[in-house]
Design a protein around this motif. Structure first.
Motif, PDB file in Angstrom:
ATOM      1  N   UNK A   1      97.840 -75.208 119.071  1.00  0.00           N
ATOM      2  CA  UNK A   1      97.117 -76.401 119.517  1.00  0.00           C
ATOM      3  C   UNK A   1      96.885 -76.340 121.021  1.00  0.00           C
ATOM      4  N   UNK A   2      97.911 -75.963 121.783  1.00  0.00           N
ATOM      5  CA  UNK A   2      97.775 -75.861 123.242  1.00  0.00           C
ATOM      6  C   UNK A   2      96.743 -74.795 123.623  1.00  0.00           C
ATOM      7  N   UNK A   3      96.757 -73.664 122.943  1.00  0.00           N
ATOM      8  CA  UNK A   3      95.795 -72.592 123.236  1.00  0.00           C
ATOM      9  C   UNK A   3      94.374 -73.061 122.944  1.00  0.00           C
ATOM     10  N   UNK A   4      94.173 -73.765 121.842  1.00  0.00           N
ATOM     11  CA  UNK A   4      92.848 -74.284 121.498  1.00  0.00           C
ATOM     12  C   UNK A   4      92.378 -75.294 122.539  1.00  0.00           C
TER      13      UNK A   4
ATOM     14  N   UNK B   1      98.876 -76.467 108.655  1.00  0.00           N
ATOM     15  CA  UNK B   1      99.390 -76.990 109.915  1.00  0.00           C
ATOM     16  C   UNK B   1      99.193 -75.958 111.020  1.00  0.00           C
ATOM     17  N   UNK B   2      99.326 -76.397 112.240  1.00  0.00           N
ATOM     18  CA  UNK B   2      99.205 -75.523 113.394  1.00  0.00           C
ATOM     19  C   UNK B   2     100.447 -75.687 114.250  1.00  0.00           C
ATOM     20  N   UNK B   3     100.864 -74.604 114.853  1.00  0.00           N
ATOM     21  CA  UNK B   3     102.012 -74.692 115.755  1.00  0.00           C
ATOM     22  C   UNK B   3     101.571 -75.356 117.053  1.00  0.00           C
ATOM     23  N   UNK B   4     102.526 -75.811 117.818  1.00  0.00           N
ATOM     24  CA  UNK B   4     102.225 -76.406 119.114  1.00  0.00           C
ATOM     25  C   UNK B   4     101.516 -75.402 120.014  1.00  0.00           C
TER      26      UNK B   4
END
Length: 89
Positions: free
Chosen positions: A69-72, A63-66
């Motif tokens: 995801x926002x940084x990506x 999983x990825x943290x929010x």
């Protein structure tokens, strides 16, 4: 089924005003109710399965943290804007 007399009388009057047999209207109402309940149960089951999969992925470290995801997404936006600028768009 037991109905309050006023409810039954009002229903019968409305069905008659629509020139439809009350039994036909009741069948339609019952079918609609059954369909809505089945759809609600199916949706609840769908959500339950999705949550179960997500929990398994989380527990497996998939999983990825929010924030990640926002940084990506921000990085991809910058790259797309740069490429659009290079292409003269």
């Amino acid at each position: 089924m037991k109905l309050e007399p006023e409810l039954r009388d009002t229903f019968m009057a409305e069905a008659a005003a629509d020139d439809r047999p009350a039994a036909q209207v009741m069948r339609e109402l019952m079918r609609d109710y059954i369909t809505r309940r089945r759809e609600a149960r199916d949706y609840d089951e769908f959500v339950r399965r999705k949550v179960e999969v997500a929990r398994k992925q989380r527990d497996a470290g998939l999983h990825f943290s929010n924030e990640e995801v926002e940084a990506d997404a921000a990085s991809r936006r910058v790259d797309l804007l740069r490429r659009a600028g290079d292409a003269g768009l």
